[in-house]
Write a protein that holds these residues in place. Structure first.
Motif, PDB file in Angstrom:
ATOM      1  N   PRO A 188       0.817  -1.311  -0.100  1.00  0.00           N
ATOM      2  CA  PRO A 188      -0.020   0.208  -0.024  1.00  0.00           C
ATOM      3  C   PRO A 188       0.876   1.184   0.075  1.00  0.00           C
ATOM      4  O   PRO A 188       1.787   1.382   0.738  1.00  0.00           O
ATOM      5  CB  PRO A 188      -0.995  -0.214   1.424  1.00  0.00           C
ATOM      6  CG  PRO A 188      -0.046  -0.932   2.183  1.00  0.00           C
ATOM      7  CD  PRO A 188       0.675  -1.995   1.263  1.00  0.00           C
ATOM      8  N   ASP A 191      -2.240   6.788   1.690  1.00  0.00           N
ATOM      9  CA  ASP A 191      -2.780   6.756   3.156  1.00  0.00           C
ATOM     10  C   ASP A 191      -4.008   5.969   3.255  1.00  0.00           C
ATOM     11  O   ASP A 191      -4.101   5.062   4.308  1.00  0.00           O
ATOM     12  CB  ASP A 191      -3.173   7.914   3.582  1.00  0.00           C
ATOM     13  CG  ASP A 191      -1.667   8.865   3.840  1.00  0.00           C
ATOM     14  OD1 ASP A 191      -0.551   8.149   3.973  1.00  0.00           O
ATOM     15  OD2 ASP A 191      -1.835  10.321   3.841  1.00  0.00           O
ATOM     16  N   LYS A 194      -3.146   2.289   2.959  1.00  0.00           N
ATOM     17  CA  LYS A 194      -2.558   1.936   4.246  1.00  0.00           C
ATOM     18  C   LYS A 194      -3.563   1.661   5.377  1.00  0.00           C
ATOM     19  O   LYS A 194      -3.361   0.752   6.211  1.00  0.00           O
ATOM     20  CB  LYS A 194      -1.485   2.863   4.443  1.00  0.00           C
ATOM     21  CG  LYS A 194      -0.083   2.892   3.667  1.00  0.00           C
ATOM     22  CD  LYS A 194       0.893   3.989   4.169  1.00  0.00           C
ATOM     23  CE  LYS A 194       1.931   4.068   3.193  1.00  0.00           C
ATOM     24  NZ  LYS A 194       2.999   5.136   3.568  1.00  0.00           N
ATOM     25  N   THR A 197      -5.339  -1.673   4.942  1.00  0.00           N
ATOM     26  CA  THR A 197      -4.591  -2.799   5.133  1.00  0.00           C
ATOM     27  C   THR A 197      -4.498  -2.970   6.388  1.00  0.00           C
ATOM     28  O   THR A 197      -4.592  -3.975   6.934  1.00  0.00           O
ATOM     29  CB  THR A 197      -3.204  -2.629   4.410  1.00  0.00           C
ATOM     30  OG1 THR A 197      -3.361  -2.638   2.955  1.00  0.00           O
ATOM     31  CG2 THR A 197      -2.378  -3.751   4.676  1.00  0.00           C
ATOM     32  N   LYS A 198      -4.237  -1.833   7.333  1.00  0.00           N
ATOM     33  CA  LYS A 198      -4.256  -1.928   8.573  1.00  0.00           C
ATOM     34  C   LYS A 198      -5.446  -2.728   9.328  1.00  0.00           C
ATOM     35  O   LYS A 198      -5.559  -3.516  10.192  1.00  0.00           O
ATOM     36  CB  LYS A 198      -4.001  -0.613   9.251  1.00  0.00           C
ATOM     37  CG  LYS A 198      -3.747  -0.549  10.796  1.00  0.00           C
ATOM     38  CD  LYS A 198      -3.377   0.715  11.373  1.00  0.00           C
ATOM     39  CE  LYS A 198      -3.386   0.621  12.908  1.00  0.00           C
ATOM     40  NZ  LYS A 198      -2.986   2.015  13.463  1.00  0.00           N
TER      41      LYS A 198
END
Length: 217
Positions: A188, A191, A194, A197-198
């Motif tokens: 990723p 932002d 990301k 994905t988190k």
């Protein structure tokens, strides 16, 4: 203590309030302790009356509100899907060759499962013979039979301004890119990716935790 500081800011139930007599009620710390004792030791809410002087209903309400607050923020998610090799100590001698892979010391059965955050198994499929990975198993799995037959219960949700009728499962990178399987981004950059994905990887820990509980038992 971090929970005791954070939960009252987001959930009114964990804020200390006066009871019907006008006396101060249970503090956030007491409600969280009651919840964690139920989750950690598997005791019922009626076991807290002596230790915390807390009624059964209050203990049960604390647990329910805590679990609601801990639910994943991913809309439409049905659960996390993954596979695990389970050792088969009593495997029949004639079948050992079919269920023995070289990277395991003895015969195993591959368990495909979908688990939710509260360790509830929504789907379980095992018994496929041969050298298998997650893809071999899902090709033979009945997990999508209801969807194919048109009897899958709707799990409608909105995402990116679009309406989706059915839910999806969270998987790791080995699975195919199907509409009903949602993977994390491998690399990723933005932002937004990301953050997704988190959240995806955090929610997918549910199935790993469920498998850990099975292995422990």
């Amino acid at each position: 203590m971090r929970l005791a500081n954070d939960l009252p800011e987001h959930f009114e139930y964990f804020q200390q309030r006066d009871d019907a007599r006008g006396h101060p009620g249970f503090t956030p710390t007491q409600k969280i302790i009651a919840t964690l004792r139920q989750l950690a030791y598997g005791v019922g809410s009626d076991m807290l009356d002596e230790y915390l002087q807390m009624a059964k209903k209050t203990g049960r309400d604390s647990l329910n509100h805590f679990c609601k607050g801990a639910q994943s923020c991913l809309p439409g998610m049905l659960g996390s899907l993954d596979c695990m090799h389970v050792g088969w100590a009593m495997c029949h001698t004639a079948w050992r060759g079919q269920f023995h892979q070289g990277d395991h010391p003895g015969p195993t059965i591959v368990l495909e499962a979908v688990a939710s955050q509260d360790l509830w198994f929504l789907h379980a499929f095992f018994g496929v013979a041969g050298s298998n990975n997650d893809l071999n198993v899902i090709d033979q799995s009945p997990i999508f039979d209801d969807l194919i037959d048109g009897v899958e219960p709707p799990q409608a949700f909105f995402a990116n301004g679009e309406h989706f009728k059915y839910g999806y499962y969270l998987v790791d990178g080995i699975y195919s890119e199907w509409g009903t399987l949602v993977q994390a981004y491998a690399s990723p950059l933005s932002d937004k990716r990301k953050y997704f994905t988190k959240r995806q990887e955090s929610a997918r820990k549910d199935i790993e935790r469920a498998f850990g509980v099975l292995k422990k038992k």
